[in-house]
Design a protein around this motif. Structure first.
Motif, mmCIF file in Angstrom:
data_model
loop_
_atom_site.group_PDB
_atom_site.id
_atom_site.type_symbol
_atom_site.label_atom_id
_atom_site.label_comp_id
_atom_site.label_asym_id
_atom_site.label_seq_id
_atom_site.Cartn_x
_atom_site.Cartn_y
_atom_site.Cartn_z
ATOM 1 N N UNK A 138 0.818 -1.207 0.000
ATOM 2 C CA UNK A 138 0.000 0.000 0.000
ATOM 3 C C UNK A 138 0.856 1.262 0.000
ATOM 4 N N UNK A 139 1.879 1.307 0.823
ATOM 5 C CA UNK A 139 2.729 2.492 0.901
ATOM 6 C C UNK A 139 3.344 2.815 -0.452
ATOM 7 N N UNK A 197 -5.473 3.295 3.324
ATOM 8 C CA UNK A 197 -4.748 4.362 2.634
ATOM 9 C C UNK A 197 -4.186 5.376 3.624
ATOM 10 N N UNK A 198 -4.968 5.688 4.657
ATOM 11 C CA UNK A 198 -4.702 6.817 5.551
ATOM 12 C C UNK A 198 -3.255 6.941 6.049
ATOM 13 N N UNK A 199 -2.629 5.853 6.542
ATOM 14 C CA UNK A 199 -1.268 6.013 7.080
ATOM 15 C C UNK A 199 -0.241 6.425 6.032
ATOM 16 N N UNK A 247 -10.103 8.595 7.840
ATOM 17 C CA UNK A 247 -9.035 9.523 7.477
ATOM 18 C C UNK A 247 -8.679 10.512 8.570
ATOM 19 N N UNK A 248 -9.580 10.727 9.520
ATOM 20 C CA UNK A 248 -9.281 11.633 10.627
ATOM 21 C C UNK A 248 -8.905 13.018 10.158
ATOM 22 N N UNK A 249 -7.729 13.485 10.558
ATOM 23 C CA UNK A 249 -7.328 14.848 10.223
ATOM 24 C C UNK A 249 -6.891 14.999 8.763
ATOM 25 N N UNK A 250 -6.960 13.908 7.995
ATOM 26 C CA UNK A 250 -6.671 13.992 6.561
ATOM 27 C C UNK A 250 -7.946 14.059 5.724
ATOM 28 N N UNK A 251 -9.082 14.282 6.366
ATOM 29 C CA UNK A 251 -10.369 14.288 5.681
ATOM 30 C C UNK A 251 -10.428 15.344 4.583
ATOM 31 N N UNK A 252 -9.687 16.423 4.737
ATOM 32 C CA UNK A 252 -9.710 17.492 3.729
ATOM 33 C C UNK A 252 -9.238 17.003 2.374
ATOM 34 N N UNK A 253 -8.495 15.898 2.349
ATOM 35 C CA UNK A 253 -7.967 15.373 1.088
ATOM 36 C C UNK A 253 -8.953 14.460 0.368
ATOM 37 N N UNK A 254 -10.132 14.277 0.959
ATOM 38 C CA UNK A 254 -11.143 13.396 0.354
ATOM 39 C C UNK A 254 -12.284 14.224 -0.223
#
Length: 304
Positions: A60-61, A86-88, A114-121
């Motif tokens: 995945x990475x 995907x998130x990590x 995604x937590x604090x990466x939600x803006x990228x979705x």
């Protein structure tokens, strides 16, 4: 050769929806490398053989590293798990979108995964399809002149929403914007309920003791009404459950309509029956005319 708009595209699900997206972008010279991810080794191998993807992703990475855009085109029930995987590995600058037929549940899953990466979705839904699926069903022009609904989040950067919109426009699509709740209410009525009805009718006939005789005489009207019952049962199970509240509301309204129509039939009330039929005929004709006016195939974008 023009410089690709997307150097690296990762697609989860390389069947009709994801595969057609990749085919269209490749055809327009808009993408460099397409990496495919999926559960079925056979499907992945077929997508590679057909040239839909350039690589089969494993780690995945490594798959996500350096990606400009990630499209999740898997059944909606898998979205949360895919986003969590995907998130990590999600780096700044990578935008993730989806092609799910429901949006409120997808947004909820995305926030949890995604937590604090939600803006990228950036959630999305292409309004196009066929009753066939798998890599062999993927075609270059599936999205030409078709709507794609985006349901942007408050956290999304305008540039990220535009990146997703630009990808779909390159495929020939027409972009519309709704909220997730608006989306689910609309599509419960005009997509999810019709699929439920088509599956139910074919299942009902198939279970009758004289099903072979009935199918022998089923003709074009039956074929047209039930075409969408040829769609993926797994995908539509997930969609039905994901949009359960809105779908139940539409199903209850339809059952009330059927009950009223049955009462008119039992009473021999031809005028009432004809009124329903005439109203439906007029509404359908207006809808067809509106589609023909609004969904003229978009010209292919220049690949220069």
């Amino acid at each position: 050769m023009a410089t690709p708009v997307f150097n690296k595209l990762v697609i989860f699900g390389v069947g009709l929806i994801g595969g057609s997206f990749a085919r269209a972008l490749k055809h327009m010279g808009a993408v460099g490398t397409v990496v495919g991810m999926g559960r079925s080794p056979a499907s992945m191998a077929r997508a590679l053989e057909l040239g839909i993807i350039d690589e089969i992703g494993g780690d995945m990475a490594q798959a996500i590293h350096g990606a400009d855009l990630v499209l999740v085109a898997a059944p909606v029930a898998q979205t949360g798990a895919i986003l969590a995987s995907i998130a990590p590995h999600l780096q700044p600058g990578t935008v993730v979108t989806d092609a799910g037929s429901t949006k409120s549940d997808v947004v909820e899953a995305a926030r949890a995964s995604l937590g604090d990466k939600i803006a990228q979705f950036v959630p999305g839904h292409p309004i196009a399809g066929r009753e066939t699926n798998g890599p062999d069903a993927a075609i270059i022009d599936l999205y030409r002149g078709k709507k794609v609904v985006l349901t942007p989040l408050a956290e999304n950067a305008a540039s990220d929403v535009e990146r997703v919109a630009a990808a779909w426009r390159t495929c020939g699509a027409i972009i519309h914007v709704l909220t997730p709740a608006e989306h689910d209410k609309v599509f419960a009525a005009v997509s999810h309920l019709p699929h439920l009805l088509a599956f139910a009718l074919v299942d009902d006939i198939a279970r009758k003791p004289h099903a072979d005789l009935l199918f022998q005489y089923a003709a074009s009207g039956f074929r047209d009404f039930t075409r969408i019952a040829g769609s993926s049962p797994e995908m539509w199970r997930d969609i039905s459950l994901a949009n359960q509240p809105a779908l139940l509301q539409e199903l209850d309204a339809y059952l009330a309509q059927l009950t009223a129509l049955r009462a008119s039939l039992a009473a021999g009330d031809g005028a009432a029956i004809e009124n329903v039929y005439a109203n439906a005929q007029q509404a359908r004709q207006q809808w067809i005319e509106a589609i023909e006016a609004a969904e003229i195939p978009a010209p292919a974008a220049s690949a220069q």
